[in-house]
Design an enzyme around this catalytic site. Structure first.
Site, PDB file in Angstrom:
ATOM      1  CD  GLU A  52      -1.860   2.220   1.184  1.00 52.60           C
ATOM      2  OE1 GLU A  52      -2.823   3.082   0.643  1.00 52.60           O
ATOM      3  OE2 GLU A  52      -0.969   2.497   1.900  1.00 52.60           O
ATOM      4  CG  ASP A  53       2.805   4.868   1.802  1.00 48.15           C
ATOM      5  OD1 ASP A  53       3.272   5.124   0.523  1.00 48.15           O
ATOM      6  OD2 ASP A  53       2.671   5.626   2.862  1.00 48.15           O
ATOM      7  CG  HIS A 113      -3.697   2.896   5.450  1.00 45.82           C
ATOM      8  ND1 HIS A 113      -5.004   3.291   5.730  1.00 45.82           N
ATOM      9  CD2 HIS A 113      -3.415   3.050   4.169  1.00 45.82           C
ATOM     10  CE1 HIS A 113      -5.591   3.736   4.900  1.00 45.82           C
ATOM     11  NE2 HIS A 113      -4.816   3.560   3.695  1.00 45.82           N
ATOM     12  CG  HIS A 132      -6.356   1.344   9.979  1.00 44.47           C
ATOM     13  ND1 HIS A 132      -6.745   2.634  10.555  1.00 44.47           N
ATOM     14  CD2 HIS A 132      -5.777   1.648   8.781  1.00 44.47           C
ATOM     15  CE1 HIS A 132      -6.479   3.625   9.418  1.00 44.47           C
ATOM     16  NE2 HIS A 132      -5.796   3.164   8.591  1.00 44.47           N
ATOM     17  CG  ASN A 166      -5.014   7.242   3.397  1.00 39.77           C
ATOM     18  OD1 ASN A 166      -4.108   7.039   2.902  1.00 39.77           O
ATOM     19  ND2 ASN A 166      -6.488   6.682   2.864  1.00 39.77           N
ATOM     20  CG  ASP A 167       0.285   8.610   3.459  1.00 44.58           C
ATOM     21  OD1 ASP A 167       1.099   7.954   4.193  1.00 44.58           O
ATOM     22  OD2 ASP A 167       0.652   9.218   2.419  1.00 44.58           O
ATOM     23  CG  ASN A 222      -5.332   8.335  -0.335  1.00 36.07           C
ATOM     24  OD1 ASN A 222      -4.468   7.768   0.432  1.00 36.07           O
ATOM     25  ND2 ASN A 222      -6.282   7.532  -0.962  1.00 36.07           N
ATOM     26  CG  ASP A 267      -4.113   5.523  -2.602  1.00 29.26           C
ATOM     27  OD1 ASP A 267      -3.621   5.548  -1.811  1.00 29.26           O
ATOM     28  OD2 ASP A 267      -4.827   4.254  -2.576  1.00 29.26           O
ATOM     29  CG  ASN A 268      -0.244   6.111  -0.546  1.00 29.34           C
ATOM     30  OD1 ASN A 268      -0.393   6.780   0.671  1.00 29.34           O
ATOM     31  ND2 ASN A 268      -0.038   4.932  -0.511  1.00 29.34           N
TER      32      ASN A 268
END
Length: 356
Positions: A52-53, A113, A132, A166-167, A222, A267-268
Protein backbone atom coordinates in the site's frame (compact mmCIF):
# COMPACT_ATOMS: atom_id res chain seq x y z
CA UNK A 1 -50.62 20.54 -5.07
CA UNK A 2 -49.99 17.84 -7.66
CA UNK A 3 -47.80 20.17 -9.74
CA UNK A 4 -45.77 21.13 -6.67
CA UNK A 5 -45.24 17.45 -5.82
CA UNK A 6 -44.17 16.65 -9.38
CA UNK A 7 -41.76 19.58 -9.39
CA UNK A 8 -40.32 18.43 -6.05
CA UNK A 9 -39.88 14.88 -7.37
CA UNK A 10 -38.24 16.21 -10.54
CA UNK A 11 -35.72 18.17 -8.44
CA UNK A 12 -34.98 15.09 -6.33
CA UNK A 13 -34.51 13.01 -9.47
CA UNK A 14 -32.14 15.61 -10.94
CA UNK A 15 -30.11 15.69 -7.72
CA UNK A 16 -29.95 11.89 -7.64
CA UNK A 17 -28.92 11.70 -11.31
CA UNK A 18 -26.20 14.30 -10.81
CA UNK A 19 -24.91 12.54 -7.68
CA UNK A 20 -24.99 9.18 -9.46
CA UNK A 21 -23.03 10.50 -12.45
CA UNK A 22 -20.54 12.20 -10.13
CA UNK A 23 -19.95 8.93 -8.26
CA UNK A 24 -19.57 7.06 -11.56
CA UNK A 25 -16.96 9.57 -12.73
CA UNK A 26 -15.08 9.29 -9.43
CA UNK A 27 -15.03 5.50 -9.77
CA UNK A 28 -13.93 5.60 -13.42
CA UNK A 29 -17.00 3.78 -14.74
CA UNK A 30 -16.75 5.52 -18.14
CA UNK A 31 -12.96 5.63 -18.35
CA UNK A 32 -11.00 3.52 -20.82
CA UNK A 33 -7.22 3.65 -21.17
CA UNK A 34 -4.59 2.19 -23.46
CA UNK A 35 -1.89 0.22 -21.67
CA UNK A 36 1.54 1.78 -21.07
CA UNK A 37 4.71 0.09 -19.86
CA UNK A 38 7.75 2.37 -19.38
CA UNK A 39 10.45 -0.22 -19.97
CA UNK A 40 11.15 -3.70 -18.71
CA UNK A 41 8.78 -4.44 -15.79
CA UNK A 42 8.93 -7.27 -13.25
CA UNK A 43 6.95 -8.27 -10.18
CA UNK A 44 8.78 -7.95 -6.86
CA UNK A 45 9.15 -11.45 -5.48
CA UNK A 46 7.61 -12.17 -2.09
CA UNK A 47 4.74 -9.66 -2.13
CA UNK A 48 1.29 -11.13 -2.70
CA UNK A 49 -1.21 -9.26 -0.51
CA UNK A 50 -0.55 -5.58 -0.98
CA UNK A 51 2.17 -2.94 -0.99
CA UNK A 52 0.00 0.00 0.00
CA UNK A 53 2.76 2.49 0.78
CA UNK A 54 6.48 2.69 0.09
CA UNK A 55 9.22 4.78 1.68
CA UNK A 56 12.72 4.71 0.18
CA UNK A 57 15.69 5.45 2.40
CA UNK A 58 18.61 7.47 0.94
CA UNK A 59 20.74 4.35 0.32
CA UNK A 60 18.05 2.56 -1.71
CA UNK A 61 16.39 0.38 0.91
CA UNK A 62 12.60 0.48 0.55
CA UNK A 63 10.15 -0.15 3.39
CA UNK A 64 6.76 -1.38 2.19
CA UNK A 65 3.50 -1.76 4.15
CA UNK A 66 1.45 -4.81 3.23
CA UNK A 67 -1.77 -6.59 4.17
CA UNK A 68 -4.10 -3.60 4.60
CA UNK A 69 -7.68 -4.49 5.52
CA UNK A 70 -9.96 -1.57 4.78
CA UNK A 71 -13.76 -1.14 4.45
CA UNK A 72 -15.25 -1.87 0.99
CA UNK A 73 -11.93 -3.09 -0.43
CA UNK A 74 -10.94 -6.68 -1.34
CA UNK A 75 -9.24 -8.67 1.40
CA UNK A 76 -7.49 -11.67 -0.16
CA UNK A 77 -5.84 -12.64 3.16
CA UNK A 78 -8.32 -11.64 5.90
CA UNK A 79 -6.74 -13.83 8.58
CA UNK A 80 -3.11 -12.88 7.93
CA UNK A 81 -1.64 -10.01 9.98
CA UNK A 82 -0.11 -7.07 8.16
CA UNK A 83 3.60 -6.86 7.47
CA UNK A 84 6.40 -4.41 6.73
CA UNK A 85 8.71 -5.60 3.95
CA UNK A 86 12.26 -4.58 3.13
CA UNK A 87 13.45 -4.42 -0.49
CA UNK A 88 16.99 -3.49 -1.56
CA UNK A 89 16.51 -1.50 -4.76
CA UNK A 90 20.21 -1.75 -5.60
CA UNK A 91 20.01 -5.46 -6.37
CA UNK A 92 19.53 -6.70 -9.95
CA UNK A 93 16.41 -8.70 -9.04
CA UNK A 94 14.09 -7.35 -6.37
CA UNK A 95 12.86 -9.60 -3.59
CA UNK A 96 10.93 -8.60 -0.47
CA UNK A 97 11.95 -9.71 3.01
CA UNK A 98 9.56 -9.42 5.96
CA UNK A 99 10.96 -7.36 8.81
CA UNK A 100 10.73 -8.94 12.26
CA UNK A 101 8.92 -6.80 14.85
CA UNK A 102 10.09 -6.70 18.46
CA UNK A 103 8.29 -8.54 21.25
CA UNK A 104 5.58 -6.72 23.11
CA UNK A 105 3.90 -5.38 19.98
CA UNK A 106 0.54 -6.93 19.01
CA UNK A 107 1.56 -8.40 15.65
CA UNK A 108 -1.69 -10.35 15.26
CA UNK A 109 -3.79 -7.17 14.96
CA UNK A 110 -1.24 -5.27 12.86
CA UNK A 111 -3.04 -3.59 9.95
CA UNK A 112 -0.55 -1.13 8.37
CA UNK A 113 -1.61 1.65 6.04
CA UNK A 114 0.56 4.68 5.20
CA UNK A 115 4.13 5.00 6.46
CA UNK A 116 6.92 7.56 6.62
CA UNK A 117 10.59 7.41 7.59
CA UNK A 118 12.74 9.95 9.39
CA UNK A 119 16.53 9.82 9.61
CA UNK A 120 18.04 11.50 12.69
CA UNK A 121 21.41 13.26 12.65
CA UNK A 122 23.12 10.24 14.23
CA UNK A 123 21.77 7.98 11.48
CA UNK A 124 18.97 6.42 13.53
CA UNK A 125 16.06 5.55 11.25
CA UNK A 126 12.57 5.99 12.65
CA UNK A 127 9.51 4.54 10.93
CA UNK A 128 6.04 5.98 11.50
CA UNK A 129 3.30 3.54 10.47
CA UNK A 130 -0.44 4.18 10.33
CA UNK A 131 -2.16 1.19 11.93
CA UNK A 132 -5.81 0.09 12.11
CA UNK A 133 -5.89 -2.58 14.82
CA UNK A 134 -9.38 -3.86 15.55
CA UNK A 135 -11.05 -1.01 13.61
CA UNK A 136 -9.04 1.57 15.57
CA UNK A 137 -6.63 4.20 14.22
CA UNK A 138 -3.15 4.61 15.69
CA UNK A 139 0.33 5.65 14.66
CA UNK A 140 3.09 3.20 15.56
CA UNK A 141 6.66 4.43 15.98
CA UNK A 142 9.44 1.95 15.22
CA UNK A 143 13.22 2.03 15.05
CA UNK A 144 14.60 0.32 11.96
CA UNK A 145 17.49 -2.02 12.81
CA UNK A 146 19.15 -2.53 9.43
CA UNK A 147 21.76 -5.01 10.61
CA UNK A 148 19.08 -7.28 12.12
CA UNK A 149 16.44 -6.62 9.45
CA UNK A 150 13.94 -5.81 12.19
CA UNK A 151 11.74 -3.10 13.67
CA UNK A 152 11.88 -2.22 17.35
CA UNK A 153 8.55 -0.85 18.54
CA UNK A 154 9.01 2.38 20.52
CA UNK A 155 5.48 3.60 21.19
CA UNK A 156 1.85 3.76 20.08
CA UNK A 157 0.34 7.19 19.43
CA UNK A 158 -3.40 7.67 19.94
CA UNK A 159 -5.44 10.87 19.86
CA UNK A 160 -9.09 11.67 19.28
CA UNK A 161 -8.12 13.90 16.33
CA UNK A 162 -6.26 10.99 14.72
CA UNK A 163 -9.48 9.10 14.24
CA UNK A 164 -9.36 7.90 10.61
CA UNK A 165 -5.74 8.25 9.55
CA UNK A 166 -4.74 7.29 6.04
CA UNK A 167 -1.23 8.61 5.42
CA UNK A 168 1.52 10.41 7.30
CA UNK A 169 4.65 12.47 6.76
CA UNK A 170 7.23 12.69 9.54
CA UNK A 171 8.51 16.20 10.31
CA UNK A 172 10.86 15.26 13.14
CA UNK A 173 11.51 12.33 15.47
CA UNK A 174 8.36 13.28 17.41
CA UNK A 175 6.09 15.22 15.06
CA UNK A 176 4.16 14.58 11.86
CA UNK A 177 1.28 15.63 9.63
CA UNK A 178 -1.43 13.04 9.02
CA UNK A 179 -4.50 12.86 6.78
CA UNK A 180 -7.87 11.69 8.07
CA UNK A 181 -9.57 10.40 4.92
CA UNK A 182 -13.08 10.66 6.37
CA UNK A 183 -14.80 12.25 9.35
CA UNK A 184 -17.19 9.55 10.53
CA UNK A 185 -15.84 6.38 12.12
CA UNK A 186 -19.17 4.57 11.95
CA UNK A 187 -19.06 2.17 8.98
CA UNK A 188 -22.39 3.20 7.44
CA UNK A 189 -21.89 6.92 7.99
CA UNK A 190 -18.43 6.62 6.44
CA UNK A 191 -19.93 5.05 3.29
CA UNK A 192 -22.61 7.74 3.15
CA UNK A 193 -19.98 10.44 3.55
CA UNK A 194 -18.01 9.10 0.59
CA UNK A 195 -20.89 8.51 -1.82
CA UNK A 196 -22.53 11.86 -1.04
CA UNK A 197 -19.21 13.55 -1.69
CA UNK A 198 -19.13 15.34 1.66
CA UNK A 199 -15.98 17.43 2.14
CA UNK A 200 -15.25 16.55 5.77
CA UNK A 201 -11.70 15.23 5.49
CA UNK A 202 -8.84 16.98 7.29
CA UNK A 203 -5.13 17.17 8.10
CA UNK A 204 -3.82 16.97 11.66
CA UNK A 205 -0.50 18.17 12.99
CA UNK A 206 0.83 16.08 15.88
CA UNK A 207 3.64 16.66 18.34
CA UNK A 208 3.96 15.77 22.04
CA UNK A 209 3.26 19.45 22.79
CA UNK A 210 0.47 20.25 20.34
CA UNK A 211 -2.17 18.38 18.37
CA UNK A 212 -4.56 20.27 16.10
CA UNK A 213 -6.45 20.25 12.82
CA UNK A 214 -4.45 22.36 10.36
CA UNK A 215 -6.54 22.00 7.17
CA UNK A 216 -10.11 20.85 6.64
CA UNK A 217 -13.02 20.83 4.20
CA UNK A 218 -11.76 18.35 1.60
CA UNK A 219 -13.11 15.17 0.02
CA UNK A 220 -11.25 12.00 1.08
CA UNK A 221 -7.75 13.30 1.70
CA UNK A 222 -5.31 10.49 1.09
CA UNK A 223 -1.57 10.70 0.36
CA UNK A 224 0.68 13.35 1.86
CA UNK A 225 4.29 14.36 1.25
CA UNK A 226 6.56 17.38 1.61
CA UNK A 227 8.44 19.44 -0.97
CA UNK A 228 12.19 19.09 -1.29
CA UNK A 229 12.75 22.54 0.21
CA UNK A 230 10.43 21.77 3.14
CA UNK A 231 8.15 24.77 2.49
CA UNK A 232 5.07 22.98 1.15
CA UNK A 233 2.90 19.99 1.91
CA UNK A 234 1.34 18.13 -1.02
CA UNK A 235 -2.01 16.40 -0.52
CA UNK A 236 -3.95 13.94 -2.65
CA UNK A 237 -7.67 14.71 -2.59
CA UNK A 238 -8.96 11.41 -3.94
CA UNK A 239 -12.65 12.32 -4.24
CA UNK A 240 -11.87 15.63 -5.96
CA UNK A 241 -9.15 14.15 -8.20
CA UNK A 242 -6.83 16.96 -7.19
CA UNK A 243 -3.30 17.46 -5.93
CA UNK A 244 -3.27 20.28 -3.38
CA UNK A 245 -0.27 22.50 -2.64
CA UNK A 246 -0.31 23.74 0.95
CA UNK A 247 2.06 26.33 2.41
CA UNK A 248 3.44 25.45 5.84
CA UNK A 249 2.98 28.38 8.23
CA UNK A 250 5.10 28.98 11.37
CA UNK A 251 2.18 27.82 13.55
CA UNK A 252 1.97 24.56 11.50
CA UNK A 253 -1.35 25.60 9.90
CA UNK A 254 -1.54 24.69 6.21
CA UNK A 255 -2.75 27.25 3.68
CA UNK A 256 -3.85 26.11 0.22
CA UNK A 257 -2.03 28.09 -2.46
CA UNK A 258 -3.05 26.08 -5.53
CA UNK A 259 -4.62 22.85 -6.71
CA UNK A 260 -4.10 20.72 -9.78
CA UNK A 261 -6.90 18.58 -11.21
CA UNK A 262 -5.67 15.26 -12.59
CA UNK A 263 -7.31 12.47 -14.60
CA UNK A 264 -6.83 9.96 -11.81
CA UNK A 265 -8.15 9.42 -8.28
CA UNK A 266 -4.76 9.95 -6.59
CA UNK A 267 -3.74 7.74 -3.69
CA UNK A 268 -0.33 8.07 -2.00
CA UNK A 269 2.11 10.78 -3.07
CA UNK A 270 5.88 10.41 -3.32
CA UNK A 271 8.24 13.31 -4.05
CA UNK A 272 11.43 12.56 -5.96
CA UNK A 273 14.18 14.06 -3.72
CA UNK A 274 16.34 14.86 -6.76
CA UNK A 275 13.85 16.50 -9.13
CA UNK A 276 10.94 17.45 -6.88
CA UNK A 277 8.55 15.60 -9.22
CA UNK A 278 5.43 14.15 -7.60
CA UNK A 279 4.54 10.53 -8.32
CA UNK A 280 1.15 9.03 -7.57
CA UNK A 281 -0.81 5.93 -8.43
CA UNK A 282 -4.47 5.09 -8.56
CA UNK A 283 -7.05 2.64 -9.81
CA UNK A 284 -8.56 4.05 -13.00
CA UNK A 285 -11.63 1.76 -12.84
CA UNK A 286 -12.21 1.81 -9.06
CA UNK A 287 -15.75 0.43 -9.39
CA UNK A 288 -14.12 -2.91 -10.15
CA UNK A 289 -12.41 -2.64 -6.77
CA UNK A 290 -15.73 -2.28 -4.96
CA UNK A 291 -17.30 -5.10 -7.00
CA UNK A 292 -14.17 -7.22 -7.04
CA UNK A 293 -14.10 -10.09 -9.50
CA UNK A 294 -10.73 -11.80 -10.11
CA UNK A 295 -11.87 -12.54 -13.66
CA UNK A 296 -12.45 -8.84 -14.31
CA UNK A 297 -9.99 -7.08 -11.97
CA UNK A 298 -9.39 -3.38 -11.36
CA UNK A 299 -6.56 -1.77 -13.26
CA UNK A 300 -3.56 0.34 -12.32
CA UNK A 301 -2.31 3.77 -13.36
CA UNK A 302 0.72 5.89 -12.47
CA UNK A 303 1.29 9.56 -13.26
CA UNK A 304 4.21 11.94 -12.78
CA UNK A 305 3.71 15.65 -12.07
CA UNK A 306 6.58 17.98 -12.95
CA UNK A 307 6.94 21.58 -11.77
CA UNK A 308 3.69 21.67 -9.82
CA UNK A 309 4.54 25.11 -8.41
CA UNK A 310 4.86 26.61 -11.89
CA UNK A 311 2.08 28.15 -13.95
CA UNK A 312 2.09 25.18 -16.30
CA UNK A 313 2.74 21.86 -14.48
CA UNK A 314 3.33 18.85 -16.70
CA UNK A 315 1.33 15.68 -16.02
CA UNK A 316 2.45 12.46 -17.72
CA UNK A 317 0.90 9.01 -17.75
CA UNK A 318 3.78 6.66 -17.05
CA UNK A 319 2.19 3.26 -16.42
CA UNK A 320 -1.25 1.82 -17.25
CA UNK A 321 -2.37 -1.80 -16.89
CA UNK A 322 -5.83 -3.32 -17.15
CA UNK A 323 -5.33 -5.57 -14.12
CA UNK A 324 -3.74 -8.55 -15.83
CA UNK A 325 -0.39 -7.71 -14.19
CA UNK A 326 -1.13 -5.24 -11.40
CA UNK A 327 -4.41 -4.49 -9.64
CA UNK A 328 -5.37 -1.35 -7.75
CA UNK A 329 -2.25 0.80 -7.65
CA UNK A 330 -1.83 2.90 -4.50
CA UNK A 331 1.70 4.30 -4.75
CA UNK A 332 4.57 4.91 -7.16
CA UNK A 333 8.09 6.12 -6.49
CA UNK A 334 11.47 6.21 -8.21
CA UNK A 335 15.02 5.29 -7.29
CA UNK A 336 17.77 5.84 -9.84
CA UNK A 337 16.48 4.27 -13.09
CA UNK A 338 13.73 2.22 -11.47
CA UNK A 339 10.04 2.93 -11.00
CA UNK A 340 8.52 1.02 -8.08
CA UNK A 341 4.73 0.57 -7.98
CA UNK A 342 2.65 -0.66 -5.04
CA UNK A 343 -0.97 -1.75 -4.68
CA UNK A 344 -3.64 -1.76 -1.99
CA UNK A 345 -4.17 -5.52 -1.85
CA UNK A 346 -2.26 -7.07 -4.76
CA UNK A 347 1.39 -7.42 -5.83
CA UNK A 348 4.22 -4.91 -6.36
CA UNK A 349 6.06 -4.10 -9.56
CA UNK A 350 9.27 -2.40 -10.68
CA UNK A 351 10.08 -1.05 -14.12
CA UNK A 352 13.53 -0.22 -15.45
CA UNK A 353 13.49 3.01 -17.43
CA UNK A 354 15.17 2.87 -20.79
CA UNK A 355 14.95 -0.92 -21.01
CA UNK A 356 12.43 -2.80 -23.11
Amino acid sequence: MGKVLLAFLAVLLAIFARTFLDVCNKLGVFKDLAEIEPGNCHLIKGIEYGSEDISILPGGLALISSGLKYPLLPQPSPDQPGQIFLVDLNKPTLRAEELRISRGFDVESFNPHGLSTYVEKDGTILVFVVNHPKHDSTVELFKFEEEHHSLTHLKTIRHNLLNNVNDIIAMSSQSFYATNDHYYSNYYLMILEFFLGLSLSNVVYYSPFEVKVVATGYGFLNGIDISVDGKYIFLAETAGRRILVMKINPNHILTEIKSLTVEIAPDNLEVDPKTGDIWTGGCWNAWKMLLYNPENPPGSEVIRIENILSKDPKVTQVYVNNGTVLQGTSVATVYKDRLVIGTIFHKALYCEFGHS
